[in-house]
Scaffold this motif. Structure first.
Motif, short mmCIF file in Angstrom:
data_model
loop_
_atom_site.label_atom_id
_atom_site.label_comp_id
_atom_site.label_asym_id
_atom_site.label_seq_id
_atom_site.Cartn_x
_atom_site.Cartn_y
_atom_site.Cartn_z
N UNK A 1 0.80 -1.13 -0.06
CA UNK A 1 0.03 -0.03 0.00
C UNK A 1 0.72 1.51 -0.01
N UNK A 2 1.00 2.05 -0.99
CA UNK A 2 1.48 3.46 -1.25
C UNK A 2 0.88 3.87 -2.41
N UNK A 3 1.34 5.25 -2.58
CA UNK A 3 0.81 5.85 -4.03
C UNK A 3 1.26 4.99 -5.27
N UNK B 1 2.42 9.51 3.97
CA UNK B 1 0.89 9.56 3.76
C UNK B 1 0.47 7.88 3.00
N UNK B 2 1.11 6.86 3.28
CA UNK B 2 0.69 5.92 2.87
C UNK B 2 -0.48 5.20 3.67
N UNK B 3 -1.48 4.64 2.99
CA UNK B 3 -2.63 4.24 3.91
C UNK B 3 -3.79 5.10 3.92
N UNK B 4 -4.80 4.52 4.66
CA UNK B 4 -5.89 5.49 4.64
C UNK B 4 -5.95 6.93 5.17
N UNK B 5 -6.52 7.94 4.64
CA UNK B 5 -6.18 9.32 4.92
C UNK B 5 -6.43 9.64 6.46
N UNK C 1 -12.17 -1.56 -1.76
CA UNK C 1 -12.59 -0.33 -2.19
C UNK C 1 -11.84 0.81 -1.23
N UNK C 2 -10.74 1.64 -1.76
CA UNK C 2 -9.99 2.37 -0.98
C UNK C 2 -10.72 3.67 -0.39
N UNK C 3 -10.55 3.92 1.08
CA UNK C 3 -11.14 4.84 1.42
C UNK C 3 -10.83 6.35 0.90
N UNK C 4 -11.46 7.38 1.18
CA UNK C 4 -10.93 8.57 0.56
C UNK C 4 -9.69 9.06 1.06
N UNK C 5 -8.92 9.68 0.33
CA UNK C 5 -7.56 10.02 0.88
C UNK C 5 -6.57 9.27 0.91
N UNK C 6 -6.83 7.77 0.73
CA UNK C 6 -5.69 6.65 0.79
C UNK C 6 -4.59 6.96 -0.20
N UNK C 7 -3.50 6.67 0.24
CA UNK C 7 -2.23 6.69 -0.31
C UNK C 7 -2.24 8.08 -1.34
N UNK C 8 -2.46 9.35 -1.11
CA UNK C 8 -2.58 10.29 -1.91
C UNK C 8 -1.50 10.51 -3.13
N UNK D 1 -9.38 8.70 -9.60
CA UNK D 1 -8.68 7.25 -9.36
C UNK D 1 -9.92 6.41 -9.24
N UNK D 2 -10.00 5.07 -9.85
CA UNK D 2 -10.95 4.09 -9.78
C UNK D 2 -10.82 3.31 -8.58
N UNK D 3 -11.88 2.25 -8.11
CA UNK D 3 -11.83 1.32 -7.07
C UNK D 3 -11.39 2.03 -5.78
N UNK D 4 -12.02 3.36 -5.56
CA UNK D 4 -11.92 3.72 -4.37
C UNK D 4 -13.19 4.78 -4.08
N UNK D 5 -13.40 5.46 -3.00
CA UNK D 5 -14.50 6.20 -2.76
C UNK D 5 -14.16 7.83 -2.97
N UNK D 6 -13.02 8.21 -3.45
CA UNK D 6 -12.79 9.31 -3.88
C UNK D 6 -12.20 9.50 -5.47
#
Length: 406
Positions: free
Chosen positions: A158-160, A237-241, A386-393, A401-406
């Motif tokens: 998990x990282x950008x 900043x890696x991981x959920x926001x 499904x990644x959380x908002x702000x995850x690995x920005x 970005x697809x496959x996420x909530x943002x």
């Protein structure tokens, strides 16, 4: 500047085209067991029409090296003179990266495992930075009637750069196809650094490497767990926001500790080791995760260590970072120091690892069908599909970005 990161297994014969969505490969490639063919389901892995193996990509001929490097570094104002220096790493291997052959092999094994479980779902393969390009593969799949695709990336952590950047590339590709009047739904399996199969296979491989070293004195032996270095800011900043960050480092660190504990218990020893890095790039003023593998080898040599197992747990196959940074540069450093070195294999197409990836495929398919499913993890916690908002920005620019909530 080392070769660009190749997130992805011995070379295999070329398969059919990357977007061949026929259920059955040509004769001589994947053959079902006699009793399996009779048990195949009539439908595919609902609700998906296809599985897509998505990777970084790499050049396959000398003339492809510079165009590939320009694509990878686009927007970073890196002069061709500097890229030519990086290109020399590829030319040491005939101007061909091993990554595409490895992906062909993994694609074949994933298809075979799906068939063994009774699915006729095709497995496609696309790259972010080289042929077969992601957008082209999705376009061809759409032309063949595919409407919903499940993605498995060749990057476990998990990282950008190892997750969200893949999701951004998927968003770009789907947006381009939408402008052409093509509609695709794309989902992705969760990052799998903490999936039990990944941990178990790496543990078994490291244990075997320690056996090969045949050094009974624990004070003279170390295990170097290697992964791709990233900028400190990216790790922070890696991981959920809404989390604490540093998930990239934490996932590697947890796995390294578990492997040491399990290998020590199996071998009745007290093994020691460290998490180290390779492939640092970027300006000297920008801090990246350290120590570098060669620096670590020099450090343990000064401490009286004589034997080292180098375990590339940050990668799933023996691509350029492994072939050049470890098998070439680190091996040369070890020879200069008089260290006895064994390089642990990557998980590659190990059957248990491949089976674990298909477990993740089935898990995501069940979620998409509205089922409540378990998310096994060892060590650590499972990442969501499904990644959380702000995850690995993306720290340079805001991009969809697809496959996420943002």
């Amino acid at each position: 500047m080392p070769p660009p990161p190749e997130q992805a297994q011995p070379a295999e014969p070329a398969e059919p085209g990357p977007s061949d969505i026929s259920a059955d490969p040509p004769a001589g490639e994947i053959q079902a067991e006699p009793d399996v063919g009779e048990q195949l389901q009539e439908s595919r892995l609902q609700p998906y029409d296809a599985v897509l193996l998505l990777s970084f990509g790499g050049p396959e001929a000398p003339e492809e090296v510079m165009p590939f490097l320009r694509r990878v570094t686009a927007g970073r104002d890196i002069p061709d003179e500097r890229l030519e220096e990086v290109g020399e790493h590829y030319f040491l291997f005939g101007g061909r990266s091993p990554i595409n052959d490895q992906n062909r092999a993994l694609r074949q094994e994933l298809h075979g495992e799906l068939r063994r479980r009774g699915y006729v779902t095709p497995v496609l393969w696309g790259n972010r930075n080289s042929d077969p390009f992601l957008t082209d593969v999705l376009r061809e799949a759409s032309d063949a009637g595919v409407r919903r695709i499940l993605v498995v990336t060749t990057s476990a952590y998990s990282s950008y750069s190892s997750c969200r950047q893949y999701r951004e590339n998927l968003a770009d590709a789907v947006a381009e196809l939408r402008e052409e009047g093509r509609e695709l739904v794309v989902d992705k399996v969760r990052q799998y650094a903490t999936h039990p199969s990944f941990g178990r296979v790496n543990t078994r491989l490291v244990t075997d490497s320690v056996r090969q070293l045949d050094e009974p004195d624990d004070t003279k032996l170390r295990v170097a767990f290697v992964t791709h270095s990233v900028p400190v800011g990216m790790d922070d900043t890696s991981g959920p926001g809404d989390g604490e960050g540093n998930l990239y480092w934490h996932q590697h660190d947890e796995l390294a500790h578990v492997i040491l504990d399990e290998a020590s218990a199996t071998l009745d020893r007290s093994l020691d080791g460290a998490l180290v890095y390779c492939s640092r790039s970027g300006p000297p003023s920008q801090p990246w995760l350290e120590p570098d593998i060669s620096d670590y080898l020099r450090q343990i040599h000064e401490q009286g260590v004589t034997h080292v197992a180098i375990a590339p747990i940050g990668f799933i196959s023996d691509h350029m970072e492994v072939a050049f940074d470890l098998d070439t540069e680190a091996a040369e450093t070890a020879r200069e120091l008089g260290l006895t070195m064994v390089r642990t294999p990557t998980v590659g197409v190990d059957p248990e690892f491949v089976s674990g990836l298909i477990d993740l495929v089935e898990e995501r398919a069940a979620e998409a069908e509205g089922q409540n499913v378990a998310h096994p993890a060892w060590p650590g916690e499972a990442m969501p599909a499904v990644c959380a908002p702000g995850c690995c920005p993306n720290l340079r620019e805001s991009r969809p970005a697809l496959c996420g909530r943002d």
